[in-house]
Structure formats: C-alpha cells, structure tokens
Design an enzyme around this catalytic site. Structure first.
Site, PDB file in Angstrom:
ATOM      1  N   CYS A 192     -55.442 -35.272 -23.976  1.00  0.00           N
ATOM      2  CA  CYS A 192     -54.471 -34.786 -24.959  1.00  0.00           C
ATOM      3  C   CYS A 192     -53.049 -34.781 -24.409  1.00  0.00           C
ATOM      4  CB  CYS A 192     -54.845 -33.378 -25.426  1.00  0.00           C
ATOM      5  SG  CYS A 192     -56.445 -33.315 -26.264  1.00  0.00           S
TER       6      CYS A 192
ATOM      7  N   VAL B 269     -53.828 -28.632 -33.659  1.00  0.00           N
ATOM      8  CA  VAL B 269     -52.391 -28.349 -33.712  1.00  0.00           C
ATOM      9  C   VAL B 269     -51.661 -29.568 -33.148  1.00  0.00           C
ATOM     10  CG1 VAL B 269     -52.320 -27.227 -31.442  1.00  0.00           C
ATOM     11  CG2 VAL B 269     -50.628 -26.625 -33.178  1.00  0.00           C
TER      12      VAL B 269
END
Length: 879
Positions: free
Chosen positions: A61, A348
C-alpha cells in the site's frame, strides 16, 4: 497431470511424528502473518514459506508514495527481509520458488526454482495458500512497450520512479480509478507530471462509493489538476519502442508513462486442475479459512470471504483484512476454536487535499441486499471552526429504515476521515443502531473535534429524517431533477444563489411575503443547518411542502432555472478567482481565461477551446497580453459546465488574483534569434510555480516572462521577474587578425564590438550576449560560446512602468535559475507589503539587498514557515 522430472524433498510426514509441517505458499501480508502467528502459537510446528519474489512482507500500500518521493528509500517499504524475518520468527523462508501445481491427494506442491527451472515436490501436513493477486493485464496492444508499468511490487515502484527521473516524464496516463490508480495519480502529480486517469466504469471508485460521492470527488480532482475521464475504454497503447499515447473511446491521450491499475486478479491459475473449489479465480473458504480440500486452507487477496453484514460471499483484497485473516487462520491451525467473521470492505484513500473513507454497504449494495434503505448526506466541521486548520467532513450514512441498523458510511474531508470510518466499523461490528450513537461520549477538544462529534451530528440528522422532523431531498435526487418544480429559497447568511428567493432566517417570525404555503419550496443554505431551522419554523406557520436540500451548497451545484437577475458582488468575486471577468456591458456574462501554460497549445486543445466557446460562450475567443486564450460571453450559469468541459481535456481556467500568474514565453529556438528553449523552461516554471504555488497568497500579482534572446519580444525586463537567454562569446584572441573590415564589428547589433589597436574588443559591461557575433569571424576567433540565462527583477508595465534590473550573475545552470525564481517568490511573500508590486518591494528594501538574498540560500531554509504564515489574505490584485 503431465509427467515431470521432479526431485522429492524429505518433507513427507512420517508415521508417529508429532511435529506439524505447515507449508505456506506466498510471502506478503497474509502468508507472513499466518506463519509468524503459527510459530508463536506452536514453537514445535515446522513452518515453511515459499514465495516467487525476492522480497517478502513488503508494504504494497506504500508503493505509490515511494513513486511520489514521500517515501525516500526502497528499504522503507520492506517490512522484513527473509533473513530478518526467519530470525525473528523461526519460520523457514524460501524465495525465488514458484508453486506450479498442487497434488492434494499426495499432499504435495510442485515448486519451480525461478532461476534454474528445476522442479521439486514439497510435502505438507497442512497447506496454506496465500498467493495474493496481481494487476490485471489489459488485453490490448502495446502493454510490453517501454514506459508501461503495473503497480504491485517494490520492483514496480522502483522501476517507475527511475523511469520518470531518467526520461523526465511530463505526461502520464493511469488506467483505473480505484484506490491504487488514484493514489498513483496523486503522487505523479506531486512530481509535476500532468496526469490523466481513465476508467471504463461510469464513475471513479466504482463499487466503493455511491455515484454522487464519486461525482464530488471527480470534480475535486479536476480542480486539483488531475484529468479524470470515466466511461472510457482503453483500446490500444501507442508507440514503437516506448509508449507515446493511449487510444481510447474518448480519443488519443498522449503520454510518456502509462500505469495499468485497472483491477487485480488472484494468482490462482496453477490451481485450476487441483480440485480446489473456486469462483472467478478466487478460492472459496469456510469461516475457518478451510477450502474444500482436506488440510488445505487459504487467506488474503486470493480468497472469497463473507460480507459481515449480509453474510454473502465477497472478494475484498485489502492488506488489512489479509493480515486479520492470516492471524485467525494461524489460531485455527493450532487448535483454537475460532472463525473469521468476514469483511466490511473498509478502505481509505488520500487524494490531493481530499481524503475519502468508507465501510459497510453502499446505498446501491444495501438496496440489492433487500434493506429498506434510508440515507443522509451531512456536511459538518471536522473540529472547532475557530481552531486553526479546521476543515470539513461530508458524511453519507446508510441505514435500514425499519430497524435503524447502521449499514454503511462514506466520508469525504481534508482531514482525519479514517476516525469517522472507524467509529462506523466498530458500530457495525457490534450490530449498532443509530440510537446507540446518540449520546456517545466521544473525545472532544477544539484541536480534535466538535463538542457534538461530527459522526453524532450526522446520526442526529438521519434520525430527524427517519422520524419526520426533517423532510429532505438527497443530492442524488437533486441531480436527477427531482427539484424541477420547486422554488429555491436561499437561507444562507447572505444571498448567494442567483435567482433564488432570499430569506433572512433571523427575521422569520411568521408568514413570508412572496412564499405560498402550498407551493413546493426547496430550502438551501451553506451546509444544511439553517435550511432545517427554517423548515422547522415554517412548519409552525402552516407551510406544507418545504424540503431541505441535503449537503446544501457545500456538496451540490445549486442553480435556479432561468435566473436572469444580475450576479451578486460576492459571486462575481468568487468566479474572478477562477479566471472569469465580467463583461461590463452585461449583467451576467463573463470572459473566461484559459491557461495555455506558455502560449503554446496542441491542436486537440485548440479544438476543445473552440468547441467550449461555441457550447458555453459566444463562440468568440481572444488572446490576452499574457498569452492566455479568453472565451467570450460566458453566461454565469455556464461557468462551471465550461470549466468541467475544459478540465476533461486537461485545460484549466485562472490567471487572476494576488499569486504567481501564468508564464509568458517567446518562441525561443523556433525563432532565428532564439538562444534557449523558452517553451521548455516556461513549462517547468508553470508546473513548479503557477501550479506549485497556486494556493500561496502574495502581496500582489507576480508575473514571469521568458525570452529567448535580448530582443525582448515578451518584455522580460518589464515583468516582476524576467529570464532572457544568453550566448556569451569565448573569444580566441590569438586567432584575431585585426582585419581592416571586421565582420564581428560589422554584425554587432548594438555596436559594442570594436577593433582597437588591431584587435577586437568587446565591452563586457555593455554586451547583451545576443550571440550574433558567433561564427562571423572568418578566422574562427568567435566560434566558442557558453549558453546561459540573465534574470531581471522588479519590472512592470500598466498604470506604472518600471524597468527591471538584471542580477550581476549570468547563470549557466537551469536548476539554479529555477531556484532563483522560487527565492524571488518567497522573498516577495515574506518581505512584501500587502498591496505593493514586487518592483516596489525591490525599491523599498534595495536592489543590492534583494540580489544578495536571491543568490544565497536563506530564503529556502525559511520556506516552510513562510508558506504556512497567515499573510496577504486579501492581496492587492484587482484583476
């Protein structure tokens, strides 16, 4: 299965042996978490992790942020090296080993060494498949071209970053508008690259947020300079050796870098003939993460788990859930009675100046699951409004109308949207209904939150809606035209909706003249609160058909059909900041400035501007003295549609206000006298300082011009800062013959080259370094030269004219020139007085003082505090 030449390793379980041998295929999130927890639960277990890659346990990520430079070193992405991980956990790690077949009946996995090609069989007592997923490779031409990348491993991120730097990439296309695609776009934009994001879906973040939330986010990205085109299919990647563009259903998009982020697919091809039960490539497991095969388990991005709310299968490939699944699975394998409860699809994403978080079901998903869905969109402050750096949340709550059970949330904001999402996650996990949040004692202090927490405020509004205390229209309903027959009532602090009936809430103590009690009234304010207050008051006075617009003007583009009255001064000021100046002969028509970067645009851009002028303006386009193109006669209501139309093509409006203005440039090396690439330099200045300093207020406007030679066509010396190309002759006096008729002397346009005592002499203080003397001497005395730049500061024209002065140094390094430009902007912001031009600042504090600062580094050392300072909030520019 085909016959193979296989070496069988001594890993088969022996009769009576108690040590459990667990083989884990895949070494990123789920695999390493499972293995580490297994060894903590049972130190006697023999745990082996096999992975194809050289890296394990890397931060997938974080890859976009490495590309953008926010994470500086590749090593920061590697959570553990194989050796370090093995030492910490006791797990045996084998890298460069690719699983190519599963023989469940033999309890063996066939593994190939990626370097040698040798194959061997690994036996197991328990097998854990954590093979993850890889970016889907588009079935189109050109995916193997140089400059085309996927984004999945640290190697991908490192290769992209190197390619960008080595090739000085200016334009990029990202295919895919999901989390990874948008994060990559943000980080490429941060490096000064023009980015276009395309997606085949009709919205960004498909199946992640609802359509109206996606529309808001898309418009925000366009305003931030990231071009977004949805409903667009990539047909082919263009180029010979390297990518030059993408052919799409929306036309050809030119680029030097292409990132494919259009989804991922599980790495399960080698399992197709294994007898494993799968669905569209994902492995099906039960709540203990067990597959249909004996002693075979799976976790992570390759598995289909369950949705925690609906109980139905869901693929949720996230690093967070992969770790949770791995930890639960390790406990199951060591005898703990435990089940994995499923996912909520929590996520998110960070965008430029906007964060988006979500969890649970979207409105559409909740309806499809059979719920009687009720929603609300609620803008609130994210902390005390008076606290410095206070921002906003826009919260969409999704709930079941009958049970009041919370089903999902989507939050936008420029701050900590994750804390809002996390509240919802815990509530949904506990089966909470809306009333459970009503008096929740969340943390409060002005730097952190509002006295009534923003989440609780959103819950209050939704409960009011369910209970009938609030009658409202959702943004989705408004966008679909539900307000067509409503009269718009503006309930703002001041009138701000052109054509609406303005009502001052504080003066409403009875019936309102001009508003019929039976007519449909749409109440709109800034964020929704005043609209609700007015509805409550009007209800007591007998008004029967009032509806409050959820999200109010903060979230919606509110327009009154056929509004013909003049634009308010406040609105005129607002659109002026967007580059639209009112035509003083009209009540509501404006001329919109389209930024051309440096006066140079493509044929496609020219066509788009012409089309925009016909669709939204008078059909006429003019050029300004700053080389921007101005679309004439744009009605006020057409301003936003025009801007969105232009932004879809990568164009923007602006060029007004007390800030760095668009750069002007002459033709540079395309002119017979041009000495430097003015287009290239001015485009760099445009990206670094027009875009990079777009939100930095200055005492006044700051104009920059780039000229290719001392002919001064674009008046660099009459701008706040001007750059002029230089060609400095390196004279070889030994070759000078002192000719009676000197060609150098004859060709000097400003007559500073003179033959004195039989030798050519050039007065360095008078020479303007135009380079016209180069090559003119037949005896080669004027062959060598140095290219450079001269920088003028403190010029201006207009009401007052000031001739700029040049710095004493002739610069030969372009980066040093760009550094001086930045220091001049910082000096003006720090030491200028609001309302004065840079020429006034230079005159007031002294040219020598300014020159000394521009040639030093102190201004850059104070850059961060200078930018953060609350200065020049008004500014002095009036156009």
């Amino acid at each position: 299965m085909q016959e193979r030449n296989i070496v069988v390793t001594d890993r088969n379980k022996k009769m009576g042996e108690k040590t459990m041998k667990i083989l884990i295929i895949g070494g990123v999130a789920a695999g390493t978490k499972t293995a580490a927890k297994l060894k903590r639960e049972d130190r006697s277990a023999e745990v082996t992790v096999i992975t194809k890659d050289r890296d394990i346990s890397y931060a997938g990520c974080g890859l976009p942020y490495y590309v953008g430079g926010l994470i500086e070193n590749r090593e920061e992405l590697i959570v553990n090296t194989p050796a370090k991980y093995a030492g910490l956990t006791g797990v045996e790690v084998k890298t460069g080993k690719e699983a190519i077949a599963l023989c469940a009946d033999k309890k063996e996995v066939i593994v190939k060494d990626v370097e040698t090609g040798a194959e061997e069989a690994y036996g197991y007592d328990k097998l854990v498949l954590t093979v993850g997923a890889s970016p889907a490779k588009l079935p189109i031409e050109g995916t193997d071209l140089s400059g085309v990348f996927q984004m999945r491993t640290p190697d991908d991120a490192e290769n992209i970053r190197s390619y960008v730097e080595e090739n000085q990439v200016k334009k990029a296309v990202v295919i895919g508008a999901g989390f990874i695609g948008l994060e990559v776009a943000e980080n490429l934009k941060a490096k000064g690259i023009q980015v276009t994001v395309i997606d085949f879906a009709s919205q960004i973040l498909p199946n992640i947020v609802d359509a109206e939330v996606a529309v808001y986010a898309k418009k925000h990205l366009l305003k931030e300079g990231i071009r977004v085109i949805t409903g667009t299919k990539a047909d082919a990647i263009m180029g010979n050796d390297h990518v030059t563009g993408v052919k799409t259903s929306a036309g050809l998009l030119r680029c030097e870098l292409l990132i494919m982020a259009a989804g991922i697919r599980p790495n399960t091809d080698f399992l197709q003939d294994s007898g494993l039960e799968m669905f569209k490539g994902t492995i099906l497991v039960d709540k203990t993460m067990k597959t249909n095969l004996e002693d075979v388990y799976a976790a992570g991005d390759c598995v289909m788990v369950t949705n925690r709310i609906t109980g139905k299968p869901q693929w949720s490939p996230m690093g967070s859930s992969a770790n949770l699944e791995g930890r639960t699975l390790a406990q199951v394998l060591t005898g703990t009675k435990k089940e994995y409860p499923g996912v909520l699809g929590t996520g998110v994403v960070k965008l430029p100046n906007l964060n988006i978080g979500r969890t649970g079901l979207t409105e559409e998903q909740a309806k499809n699951a059979g719920y009687d869905v009720v929603t609300v969109v609620a803008p609130t402050d994210d902390k005390a409004h008076y606290y410095p750096d206070a921002g906003f949340f826009i919260t969409k709550l999704i709930a079941d109308r009958e049970s009041h059970k919370l089903l999902g949330v989507q939050v936008l904001g420029n701050g900590a949207v994750d804390k809002m999402v996390d509240i919802a996650v815990m509530g949904i996990n506990m089966g909470a209904v809306l009333e459970d949040f009503e008096n929740a004692d969340f943390a409060y202090a002005p730097p952190f939150s509002t006295a009534i927490h923003p989440f609780v405020q959103a819950v209050y509004i939704l409960l009011n809606k369910i209970n009938g205390n609030l009658v409202s229209m959702t943004p989705a309903e408004y966008a679909a035209g539900k307000a067509k027959d409503y009269k718009v009532v503006d309930v703002g602090l001041t009138p701000s909706i052109r054509g609406a009936v303005y009502v001052n809430l504080s003066q409403v103590n009875g019936e309102i003249e001009g508003l019929d009690k039976e007519e449909k009234l749409l109440l709109v304010c800034a964020k929704g609160k005043r609209g609700y207050f007015l509805q409550n008051r009007l209800r007591s006075y007998g008004y029967k058909n009032t509806v409050v617009l959820e999200g109010a003007q903060f979230f919606n583009d509110v327009k009154v059909q056929h509004a013909e009255n003049a634009v308010s001064p406040e609105e005129e000021t607002r659109v002026k900041a967007l580059g639209f100046l009112r035509d003083k002969t009209t009540l509501d028509k404006f001329n919109g400035r389209v930024i051309t970067r440096n006066g140079k645009i493509t044929a496609d851009e020219a066509r788009t501007i012409a089309e925009a002028a016909e669709l939204f303006g008078s059909g006429e386009v003019t050029m300004t003295s700053r080389l921007t193109m101005e679309i004439q006669g744009v009605p006020f209501d057409n301003i936003e549609p025009l801007r969105e139309y232009l932004m879809q093509a990568g164009l923007e409006t602006g060029g007004t206000g007390s800030k760095v203005r668009p750069v002007v440039s002459c033709k540079g090396t395309t002119c017979q006298y041009g000495l430097i690439d003015t287009f290239g330099l001015s485009e760099e200045i445009h990206e670094r300082f027009f875009h990079g300093y777009a939100n930095v207020k200055l005492p006044h406007k700051f104009k920059i011009a780039v000229g290719g030679c001392p002919n001064n066509c674009v008046k660099p010396d009459l701008n706040d800062l001007g750059i002029i190309g230089q060609r400095i002759p390196q004279v070889d006096m030994e070759k000078c013959r002192g000719c009676k008729i000197c060609r150098v002397e004859k060709n000097c346009p400003i007559n500073v080259a003179k033959v004195v005592d039989g030798k050519i002499v050039i007065d360095e203080n008078s020479c303007n370094h135009c380079g016209r003397c180069i090559g003119k001497c037949p005896f080669n005395a004027f062959e060598d030269y140095t290219n450079g730049y001269r920088i003028y500061i403190g010029g201006r024209w207009g009401k007052k004219v000031a001739q700029g002065r040049y710095l004493e140094k002739v610069f030969t390094d372009k980066e040093e020139v760009l550094s001086v430009v930045e220091k001049a902007i910082l000096l003006f912001r720090e030491q200028g007085i609001t309302g004065e031009r840079f020429a006034d600042t230079v005159a007031r504090i002294g040219f020598e003082n300014v020159q000394e600062q521009l040639l030093g580094d102190e201004l850059l050392s104070r850059k961060e505090e200078n930018i953060k300072a609350q200065k020049h909030l008004k500014g002095g520019a009036t156009c």
